[in-house]
Design an enzyme around this catalytic site. Structure first.
Site, PDB file in Angstrom:
ATOM      1  N   GLU A  21      45.265  27.656  32.546  1.00 56.85           N
ATOM      2  CA  GLU A  21      45.284  26.377  32.321  1.00 56.85           C
ATOM      3  C   GLU A  21      45.105  25.512  30.968  1.00 56.85           C
ATOM      4  OE1 GLU A  21      41.190  26.644  33.777  1.00 56.85           O
ATOM      5  OE2 GLU A  21      43.135  27.807  33.928  1.00 56.85           O
TER       6      GLU A  21
ATOM      7  N   CYS B  11      39.198  32.827  36.723  1.00 53.62           N
ATOM      8  CA  CYS B  11      37.649  32.919  36.279  1.00 53.62           C
ATOM      9  C   CYS B  11      36.768  32.887  37.350  1.00 53.62           C
ATOM     10  CB  CYS B  11      37.637  31.870  35.286  1.00 53.62           C
ATOM     11  SG  CYS B  11      35.908  32.285  34.297  1.00 53.62           S
TER      12      CYS B  11
ATOM     13  N   ILE C  86      36.301  32.443  28.824  1.00 55.92           N
ATOM     14  CA  ILE C  86      35.279  31.860  28.908  1.00 55.92           C
ATOM     15  C   ILE C  86      34.312  32.346  29.700  1.00 55.92           C
ATOM     16  CG2 ILE C  86      34.117  29.598  28.873  1.00 55.92           C
ATOM     17  CD1 ILE C  86      36.857  28.453  28.316  1.00 55.92           C
TER      18      ILE C  86
ATOM     19  N   ARG D 138      30.623  39.833  36.981  1.00 56.78           N
ATOM     20  CA  ARG D 138      30.373  38.241  36.591  1.00 56.78           C
ATOM     21  C   ARG D 138      29.782  38.406  35.031  1.00 56.78           C
ATOM     22  NH1 ARG D 138      26.281  35.120  39.451  1.00 56.78           N
ATOM     23  NH2 ARG D 138      27.514  33.637  38.597  1.00 56.78           N
TER      24      ARG D 138
ATOM     25  N   HIS E  53      41.422  31.769  31.878  1.00 56.86           N
ATOM     26  CA  HIS E  53      42.037  30.370  31.899  1.00 56.86           C
ATOM     27  C   HIS E  53      43.688  30.041  31.488  1.00 56.86           C
ATOM     28  CE1 HIS E  53      37.853  28.699  33.213  1.00 56.86           C
ATOM     29  NE2 HIS E  53      37.511  29.663  32.244  1.00 56.86           N
TER      30      HIS E  53
ATOM     31  N   GLY F 151      35.124  27.456  36.685  1.00 56.51           N
ATOM     32  CA  GLY F 151      34.080  26.834  36.781  1.00 56.51           C
ATOM     33  C   GLY F 151      32.758  27.648  36.827  1.00 56.51           C
ATOM     34  N   GLU F 152      32.004  27.306  37.669  1.00 55.82           N
ATOM     35  CA  GLU F 152      30.495  28.142  37.955  1.00 55.82           C
ATOM     36  C   GLU F 152      30.514  28.672  39.197  1.00 55.82           C
ATOM     37  OE1 GLU F 152      27.392  30.479  37.812  1.00 55.82           O
ATOM     38  OE2 GLU F 152      27.232  28.688  38.942  1.00 55.82           O
ATOM     39  N   SER F 153      30.815  30.038  39.348  1.00 60.75           N
ATOM     40  CA  SER F 153      31.032  30.353  40.923  1.00 60.75           C
ATOM     41  C   SER F 153      29.740  30.097  41.656  1.00 60.75           C
ATOM     42  CB  SER F 153      31.378  31.814  40.942  1.00 60.75           C
ATOM     43  OG  SER F 153      30.196  32.605  40.470  1.00 60.75           O
TER      44      SER F 153
END
Length: 194
Positions: free
Chosen positions: A171, A78, A133, A105, A169, A47-49
């Site tokens: 998943e 990620c 990504i 990052r 990722h 996601g976006e950390s």
């Protein structure tokens, strides 16, 4: 049956749940602190950390997650890897500080530089498809951290005790071997606790 939660504040929650189910575990999405209580392990998804940390703070998840991690396995992918790192380049503070590693990052570039690569992952396989990504990478690790995979001289997967992390990722593919590896880690930890 082994019960593993996926922290459902942001990110590819459904995909992780499917991968866990395909790996023989019971999988649940975790949106409330009390839902951590009956889990055997936890995945912190991508996601976006920064956004994830804001939500962790908003719902007061930080200390409960740290307490959970003292006894039970956690797998970060990620942004989840970023949240698990003890140190983040260019930042004075980290988040959960579970794994003795320094990360950078967005190290592989922006969204448009996203790519896939075939990875060799120790204990998992020699041909694992990694989807990167806006991925971070691990700059260095402490002596108790086992490096599991390197891509272009950059560490992209590691393990420390009952913690697992990946810069990509897993998943987002139909290859569930890394999730199966984590389920095995959870099962081994359950035996020790029992």
């Amino acid at each position: 049956m082994t019960k593993i939660g996926v922290l459902a504040l942001q990110g590819a929650v459904r995909e992780h749940i499917k991968a866990l189910q395909e790996s023989g575990a019971e999988a649940v999405s975790v949106k409330r602190i009390d839902e951590l209580n009956d889990l055997d392990g936890l995945i912190i998804p991508g996601g976006e950390s920064t956004a994830m940390r804001r939500l962790i703070d908003k719902y007061e998840f930080l200390e409960p997650l740290k307490a959970f991690a003292k006894e039970k396995p956690v797998f970060g992918t990620c942004a989840g890897l970023i949240l698990m790192a003890k140190s983040i380049q260019g930042q004075d503070t980290a988040h959960l500080e579970l794994i003795d590693m320094t990360i950078e990052r967005n190290a592989f570039g922006r969204q448009k530089e996203s790519f896939e690569a075939e990875l060799e992952i120790k204990g998992v396989g020699e041909d694992v498809n990694g989807v990167f990504i806006r991925a971070p990478y691990i700059v260095n690790v402490g002596e108790d951290v086992e490096v599991l995979s390197v891509h272009n001289d950059r560490i992209v997967a590691a393990r420390q005790g009952h913690f697992l992390c990946a810069a990509f990722h897993p998943e987002l593919t139909d290859d569930y071997r890394l999730h199966q590896f984590f389920v095995q880690m959870v099962d081994e930890t359950k035996k020790v606790i029992a």
